[in-house]
Write an enzyme that holds these catalytic residues in place. Structure first.
Site, PDB file in Angstrom:
ATOM      1  N   GLY A 293       0.790  -1.223   0.000  1.00  0.00           N
ATOM      2  CA  GLY A 293       0.000   0.000   0.000  1.00  0.00           C
ATOM      3  C   GLY A 293       0.821   1.271   0.000  1.00  0.00           C
ATOM      4  O   GLY A 293       1.909   1.334  -0.587  1.00  0.00           O
ATOM      5  N   HIS A 294       0.310   2.279   0.708  1.00  0.00           N
ATOM      6  CA  HIS A 294       0.832   3.641   0.650  1.00  0.00           C
ATOM      7  C   HIS A 294       2.243   3.749   1.226  1.00  0.00           C
ATOM      8  O   HIS A 294       3.133   4.323   0.607  1.00  0.00           O
ATOM      9  CB  HIS A 294      -0.133   4.550   1.409  1.00  0.00           C
ATOM     10  CG  HIS A 294       0.146   6.005   1.309  1.00  0.00           C
ATOM     11  ND1 HIS A 294       0.132   6.702   0.116  1.00  0.00           N
ATOM     12  CD2 HIS A 294       0.420   6.932   2.277  1.00  0.00           C
ATOM     13  CE1 HIS A 294       0.392   7.979   0.347  1.00  0.00           C
ATOM     14  NE2 HIS A 294       0.581   8.144   1.642  1.00  0.00           N
ATOM     15  N   PHE A 295       2.438   3.213   2.424  1.00  0.00           N
ATOM     16  CA  PHE A 295       3.747   3.269   3.079  1.00  0.00           C
ATOM     17  C   PHE A 295       4.517   1.983   2.770  1.00  0.00           C
ATOM     18  O   PHE A 295       4.680   1.104   3.625  1.00  0.00           O
ATOM     19  CB  PHE A 295       3.581   3.496   4.581  1.00  0.00           C
ATOM     20  CG  PHE A 295       3.174   4.903   4.930  1.00  0.00           C
ATOM     21  CD1 PHE A 295       4.098   5.943   4.893  1.00  0.00           C
ATOM     22  CD2 PHE A 295       1.871   5.201   5.279  1.00  0.00           C
ATOM     23  CE1 PHE A 295       3.735   7.247   5.201  1.00  0.00           C
ATOM     24  CE2 PHE A 295       1.493   6.495   5.600  1.00  0.00           C
ATOM     25  CZ  PHE A 295       2.429   7.530   5.555  1.00  0.00           C
TER      26      PHE A 295
END
Length: 317
Positions: A293-295
């Site tokens: 995902g994002h991180f």
């Protein structure tokens, strides 16, 4: 240079961080030692992490929302044996000062200027730069001012193309169009603990690899009195980056810095649609979509560190 912090909250952040990374003088220390330092820029105390020999090539790490240099806590020691690594906290983030939003220009242009003054104060002439989330417009604004200083991009879920602004951005775009109290208040839900946990865990294959320390670190910062107003200012100002996209893209085509793209493909905030267009403007691109995902550093930190090391060995020697 060590400075006295101007607020109890800022002191608490740095004190908590120092339990993980003891402050060390770079000269004569192990290259894996990470110093937590501060300096004064434009009347503000700006905190930053630094490691490695300043004689080595510099890698600048630019964090995203709503975290700080903390997001690079594991990456820095992985690279510090061969590179001089600097990771600042922006004003209003991490252990840097957080002036009242009514009295300070919380903008991406101003943040880029602060970071430029930081690396200037360290005597850095040229650098590679890791861009993530908010770090992308900060770094690309720095690139636009001095493209000759940037020796390469490492781009991780950071946008420079309209294709990367999809459904998630609709309420933020509404705030850009009409910066009313109601449209601003609609964004406050994104500053809650549930939203913070979602950012770190959505799209992740193995949630056990995401340290819960992230949630408490980030939420402590967001819950400081006045910080929501800081974040609303940054949400609003993000709209000023979008008109800059064509300029940045033209500079990509003109200067052709090498790029390593390591992108969490399950990111709902900056989806993979925003990763592919870089390949149209940059000729020397290493492209990796990661199943996370994002991180992305939380789940794929070792893999990303290995890719960065290979990339920097090729582009800085």
């Amino acid at each position: 240079m060590k400075l006295t912090f101007k607020s109890t909250a800022t002191s608490a952040v740095l004190a908590a961080a120092s339990t993980l990374f003891p402050t060390a003088t770079l000269a004569g220390e192990s290259p894996f030692s990470v110093a937590l330092n501060t300096t004064e820029i434009d009347g503000l105390t700006i905190a930053y992490r630094e490691a490695g020999d300043p004689e080595n090539p510099t890698l600048l790490l630019l964090h995203g929302f709503p975290t700080s240099s903390h997001m690079f806590r594991n990456l820095i020691p992985e690279l510090a044996d061969s590179y001089h690594v600097i990771a600042p906290d922006y004003p209003g983030f991490g252990a840097s000062d957080m002036p009242d939003a009514a009295n300070y220009d919380y903008s991406f242009a101003n943040t880029a200027e602060i970071v430029t003054k930081l690396i200037d104060s360290k005597g850095v002439e040229d650098y590679s730069v890791y861009l993530m989330d908010y770090g992308a417009p900060v770094g690309f604004r720095m690139f636009a001012e001095h493209p000759e200083r940037v020796t390469g991009f490492i781009i991780q879920n950071g946008n420079a193309y309209d294709e990367g602004l999809r459904e998630f951005w609709d309420p933020i775009k509404a705030y850009w169009s009409e910066p009313s109290v109601a449209n601003g208040d609609a964004l406050r839900a994104f500053l809650t603990l549930d939203a913070t946990k979602w950012q770190f865990t959505h799209g992740v294959g193995d949630v056990s690899k995401v340290s819960p320390d992230n949630f408490w670190h980030v939420q402590y910062l967001l819950d400081r009195p006045g910080n929501q107003e800081v974040q609303l200012e940054m949400f609003l100002d993000y709209g000023t980056n979008v008109p800059e996209y064509p300029k940045w893209q033209a500079l990509f085509r003109e200067h052709q810095p090498p790029a390593l793209i390591v992108w969490g493909k399950n990111d709902y905030i900056f989806p993979a649609e925003g990763a592919h267009p870089y390949k149209a403007d940059l000729k020397d691109v290493e492209f990796h979509l990661l199943d996370t995902g994002h991180f992305a550093l939380e789940e794929y930190g070792s893999e990303i560190a290995s890719e960065i090391r290979d990339f920097l060995q090729r582009t800085t020697n």
